[in-house]
Scaffold this active site. Sequence first.
Site, short mmCIF file in Angstrom:
data_model
loop_
_atom_site.label_atom_id
_atom_site.label_comp_id
_atom_site.label_asym_id
_atom_site.label_seq_id
_atom_site.Cartn_x
_atom_site.Cartn_y
_atom_site.Cartn_z
CE LYS A 1 -8.26 15.68 -27.97
NZ LYS A 1 -8.53 16.18 -28.98
N GLY B 1 -17.77 4.59 -40.37
CA GLY B 1 -16.16 4.94 -40.45
C GLY B 1 -15.70 6.00 -39.63
CG MET C 1 -8.23 4.56 -39.55
SD MET C 1 -9.82 5.54 -39.15
CE MET C 1 -9.28 7.10 -39.83
CG LEU C 2 -6.30 -2.17 -38.39
CD1 LEU C 2 -5.72 -3.07 -39.34
CD2 LEU C 2 -7.57 -2.82 -37.80
CB ALA C 3 -4.38 -0.96 -32.16
CG HIS D 1 -3.90 -34.82 -34.96
ND1 HIS D 1 -4.81 -34.19 -35.87
CD2 HIS D 1 -4.47 -35.96 -34.37
CE1 HIS D 1 -5.94 -35.17 -35.58
NE2 HIS D 1 -5.65 -36.03 -34.68
P1 FAD Z 1 -5.58 6.84 -31.00
O1 FAD Z 1 -5.63 5.75 -30.12
O2 FAD Z 1 -6.86 7.39 -31.42
O3 FAD Z 1 -5.06 7.89 -29.97
C1 FAD Z 1 -4.80 9.34 -30.16
C2 FAD Z 1 -4.63 10.00 -29.08
O4 FAD Z 1 -4.29 11.26 -29.33
C3 FAD Z 1 -6.02 10.06 -28.40
O5 FAD Z 1 -5.86 9.69 -26.76
C4 FAD Z 1 -6.29 11.65 -28.16
O6 FAD Z 1 -6.86 12.12 -26.86
C5 FAD Z 1 -5.12 12.44 -28.41
N1 FAD Z 1 -4.74 13.40 -29.03
C6 FAD Z 1 -5.50 14.05 -30.15
N2 FAD Z 1 -5.18 15.39 -30.38
C7 FAD Z 1 -4.32 15.58 -29.31
C8 FAD Z 1 -3.90 17.12 -29.13
N3 FAD Z 1 -4.13 17.95 -29.67
N4 FAD Z 1 -3.37 17.08 -27.96
C9 FAD Z 1 -3.32 16.02 -26.81
N5 FAD Z 1 -3.43 14.73 -27.47
C10 FAD Z 1 -4.27 14.45 -28.29
N6 FAD Z 1 -7.96 -1.66 -33.68
C11 FAD Z 1 -7.49 -2.79 -33.86
O7 FAD Z 1 -6.24 -3.03 -34.26
N7 FAD Z 1 -8.03 -3.95 -33.23
C12 FAD Z 1 -9.40 -3.61 -32.60
O8 FAD Z 1 -9.55 -4.65 -31.98
C13 FAD Z 1 -10.04 -2.53 -32.64
N8 FAD Z 1 -11.34 -2.23 -32.10
C14 FAD Z 1 -11.51 -0.89 -32.04
C15 FAD Z 1 -13.07 -0.78 -31.44
C16 FAD Z 1 -13.46 0.54 -31.56
C17 FAD Z 1 -14.90 0.74 -30.98
C18 FAD Z 1 -12.72 1.45 -32.15
C19 FAD Z 1 -13.44 2.83 -32.18
C20 FAD Z 1 -11.84 1.24 -32.72
C21 FAD Z 1 -11.10 0.05 -32.77
N9 FAD Z 1 -9.78 -0.10 -33.24
C22 FAD Z 1 -9.23 -1.37 -33.18
C23 FAD Z 1 -9.11 0.95 -33.91
C24 FAD Z 1 -7.93 1.73 -33.05
O9 FAD Z 1 -8.49 1.89 -31.80
C25 FAD Z 1 -7.23 2.52 -33.67
O10 FAD Z 1 -6.49 2.16 -34.69
C26 FAD Z 1 -5.95 2.97 -32.71
O11 FAD Z 1 -6.31 3.35 -31.51
C27 FAD Z 1 -5.27 3.97 -33.43
O12 FAD Z 1 -4.00 4.39 -32.56
P2 FAD Z 1 -3.47 5.98 -32.54
O13 FAD Z 1 -2.52 5.99 -31.59
O14 FAD Z 1 -3.15 6.30 -33.98
O15 FAD Z 1 -4.72 6.88 -32.11
P1 NAI Z 2 -15.75 0.76 -41.49
O1 NAI Z 2 -15.06 1.60 -42.50
O2 NAI Z 2 -15.34 -0.50 -41.23
O3 NAI Z 2 -17.23 0.66 -42.11
C1 NAI Z 2 -18.29 1.61 -42.25
C2 NAI Z 2 -19.33 0.98 -42.93
O4 NAI Z 2 -20.38 1.92 -43.23
C3 NAI Z 2 -18.99 0.56 -44.47
O5 NAI Z 2 -19.59 -0.67 -44.81
C4 NAI Z 2 -19.84 1.64 -45.20
O6 NAI Z 2 -20.39 1.12 -46.54
C5 NAI Z 2 -21.00 1.88 -44.54
N1 NAI Z 2 -21.52 3.36 -44.68
C6 NAI Z 2 -20.87 4.67 -44.93
N2 NAI Z 2 -21.72 5.72 -45.17
C7 NAI Z 2 -22.94 5.00 -44.84
C8 NAI Z 2 -24.36 5.48 -45.11
N3 NAI Z 2 -24.60 6.82 -45.28
N4 NAI Z 2 -25.34 4.60 -45.14
C9 NAI Z 2 -25.12 3.28 -44.69
N5 NAI Z 2 -23.91 2.82 -44.69
C10 NAI Z 2 -22.87 3.62 -44.74
O7 NAI Z 2 -15.95 1.74 -40.14
P2 NAI Z 2 -16.51 1.57 -38.62
O8 NAI Z 2 -16.98 0.00 -38.70
O9 NAI Z 2 -16.94 2.59 -38.19
O10 NAI Z 2 -15.06 1.40 -38.07
C11 NAI Z 2 -13.89 2.23 -38.35
C12 NAI Z 2 -12.44 1.73 -38.06
O11 NAI Z 2 -12.49 1.53 -36.57
C13 NAI Z 2 -12.22 0.76 -38.99
O12 NAI Z 2 -11.59 1.32 -40.09
C14 NAI Z 2 -11.35 -0.02 -38.48
O13 NAI Z 2 -10.23 -0.23 -39.05
C15 NAI Z 2 -11.45 0.12 -36.83
N6 NAI Z 2 -12.02 -0.94 -36.02
C16 NAI Z 2 -11.12 -2.01 -35.84
C17 NAI Z 2 -11.67 -2.82 -35.04
C18 NAI Z 2 -10.73 -4.55 -35.57
O14 NAI Z 2 -9.80 -4.30 -35.89
N7 NAI Z 2 -11.46 -5.42 -34.77
C19 NAI Z 2 -12.90 -3.12 -34.48
C20 NAI Z 2 -13.53 -1.73 -34.62
C21 NAI Z 2 -13.09 -0.67 -35.43
#
Ligand code: FAD
Ligand code: NAI
Length: 484
Positions: free
Chosen positions: A44, A290, A337-339, A463
Site C-alpha cells: 500500500k 513498543g 520484531m526484527l528484519a 591478531h
Molecule cells: P514491515 O517492514 O513492517 O512491512 C510490512 C509492509 O506491509 C509495509 O510496507 C506495509 O505498508 C505493508 N502492508 C501492511 N498491510 C497492508 C495491506 N493491507 N495491504 C498492502 N500492504 C500492506 N530491525 C532490525 O532487524 N534491525 C534494525 O536495525 C531495526 N531498526 C529499526 C528502527 C526503527 C525506527 C523501527 C521502527 C524498526 C526497526 N527494526 C529493525 C524493525 C524492522 O523494521 C522490522 O522488524 C521489519 O521491518 C519487519 O519486517 P516485516 O516485513 O514483517 O514488516
Molecule cells: P521495546 O519493546 O524495545 O521497548 C519499549 C520500552 O518501553 C520497554 O522498555 C518498556 O518497558 C517501555 N514502556 C512500555 N510502556 C511504558 C510506559 N507506559 N511508560 C514507560 N515506559 C514504557 O520497543 P521499541 O523500542 O518501541 O521498539 C519496537 C521494536 O522495534 C523492538 O521490538 C525492536 O525489535 C524493533 N527495533 C529494532 C531495532 C534494532 O534491531 N536495532 C531498532 C529499533 C527497533
Amino acid sequence: MPDSMPDSMPDSPYDLAVVGAGPGGYVAAIRASQLGMRTVLIEKHPTLGGTCLNIGCIPSKALLHSSHLYRQTHEGLAEHGITTGKIAFDLKAMQRRKEKIVASLTGGIDFLMKKNRIDVVTGHARLDATGAIQLFDGNKNRGKVEANNILLALGSKPVMLPDALLPSALADERRVLTSTGALALASVPQRLCVIGAGVIGLELGSVWARLGSEVVVLDRLDLLAGLDEDTSKAFQKSLEAQGLSFRLATTLLSVAPSKEGLAIKLQPAGGKHDTLPETLQASHALIAVGRKPATQDCGLEEAGVACDERGFVEIDEHFRTTREGVFAIGDCVRGAMLAHKAEEEGVAMVETLAGHRTLVDYATIAGVVYTEPEVATVGLSEREAKEQGVSYKLGKFPLSANARARTSNATEGFVKLLFAERDTRLLGAQILGAEAGTLVQELVAIMAYRGTAEDIAQICHPHPTLNEALREAAMQGLGRAIHL
Ligand code: FAD
Ligand code: NAI
C-alpha cells in the site's frame, strides 16, 4: 515502482500473493520466484521495503552514523593529535543523505522485483470471505487478485500511549513523536523526553543527544529489559557519560501541553505514597513503548484468519494461519520484531510451500542495538539460564584487555559467553562494545553448528582484532585466558 495493477491480470490465479513489501514480504517473493512460483507482491505504501527501509532500520542507521561522526570529530580527534577548525553540522544535509540512501535502497527492491519477474501492485489489500484479495485505493475497490496461496507480511506500527496518559490529538509528530517523526526532524529538539528505554528510545535518543539535545529517557522498567544486569548497568553508565539521563522504574502519569512545550508528569522510582509526583518540561517527547502488529483493516476476521488477543496472526510451526492457503510471517506474528527474523521466516515459509523442509533456528537470531557502544545478544541470557535451571558456566573478557580495542580507543565494554557446564556448548552471549553487531556473528555461526566454548578457544583468530576478545572470553570461562 509500478503504481497500478499489472497490464493484464493473469487468467489463472497466481501461485503466491504476498501482502506487504517489507523485508519479510519482498524476500519471500524473490525466493518464491526463484522456486518457480508465479508471484505477485502487493504493497500500500508508494515505495517498497516496508518499515525497515522506509522508516526503520535504514534511516535510523544513516542518522546514527552521521551523528556518531559528528560526535567523534568534535570530541575524539584531539587525542589522536588531529586538530580541526570549528566543527558544525548541517541537519538538512544529514537528512538529505538519509533520504538518498533510503531512495536508492527502495529503488533497488523495484529492480529486484523486475529481475525476478514478480508483479508488483500498489494498493491496500483486504481478504474477503472467499479467500480472494480485494484491492483498495482509499475506499475505492480496484478489483481483486486471486492466488492459490497468500502470505501475509503485514508488519507492525508504533504502540501509542492510552488517551488518559497522552491525548491522541497531541500525538501529531510535531512535538510528540513516534520513531517516524523522530527520524525526520528538521531541527534539533532542545529537550527531548524519550518514553521507553527500549531499542528505538536508545538509538534515536543517542542520535539527538549527539547532535545537542538534552535527552531524558524514562521507562517503567529498566533499560533494554532482558539484558543481564552487568550488561545493562555498564551500558547505562556509558550512555550517561554521553549525556543521556535516565529515569528508570518510573511511572508516566501524563503528557500535556505546557508553556515550554510539554509537561511530563511522572511518579519517581520507588514511588511510595509519600513520594510526590514530579513534572519534567520538554520541548519534544518520543513515544517508544513498543510496536504492535498491523493486522487491522485487512479482512482477516472475514476470511477466518484468527489473531490472538494482542492482534498477532496465529500461526503453526509452518506459518499456516487458521485459513487454509493463508500464511503469515514477520512482525505481524509472534516473536522478535526484527528484519532478519522476518526474512528467515519468509524464506522458510516459501521453501516449505515448495516441498522443502526449512526451519528457522530462532535460538540463533541475534539482536543488535546500534548505539555507541553497540549491544549484541544471542541465545540465552544468564538471567534466562537461571530461570530455566540450566547448568551453565560463564566466560567474560573486557575489551580494555584487547590490543585492537586499545589501538582504536574502543576499550569500553566486554564479551560475555554462556556455555553448558557439561560439554561447553555455547548457549548464548552478550557483547557490549564497538562492532558488537559484527562480532556477534562469529558466535551465531558457532551456535548454528552446535559449537562449544572449546571450539572458539581452539580456532586461531587473526591478531590484532576485536574478535580475539571472543576467544579470550571462551578461554577465560575454560580457566585459561591468556591476556587477563
Ligand atoms: P514491515 O517492514 O513492517 O512491512 C510490512 C509492509 O506491509 C509495509 O510496507 C506495509 O505498508 C505493508 N502492508 C501492511 N498491510 C497492508 C495491506 N493491507 N495491504 C498492502 N500492504 C500492506 N530491525 C532490525 O532487524 N534491525 C534494525 O536495525 C531495526 N531498526 C529499526 C528502527 C526503527 C525506527 C523501527 C521502527 C524498526 C526497526 N527494526 C529493525 C524493525 C524492522 O523494521 C522490522 O522488524 C521489519 O521491518 C519487519 O519486517 P516485516 O516485513 O514483517 O514488516
Ligand atoms: P521495546 O519493546 O524495545 O521497548 C519499549 C520500552 O518501553 C520497554 O522498555 C518498556 O518497558 C517501555 N514502556 C512500555 N510502556 C511504558 C510506559 N507506559 N511508560 C514507560 N515506559 C514504557 O520497543 P521499541 O523500542 O518501541 O521498539 C519496537 C521494536 O522495534 C523492538 O521490538 C525492536 O525489535 C524493533 N527495533 C529494532 C531495532 C534494532 O534491531 N536495532 C531498532 C529499533 C527497533
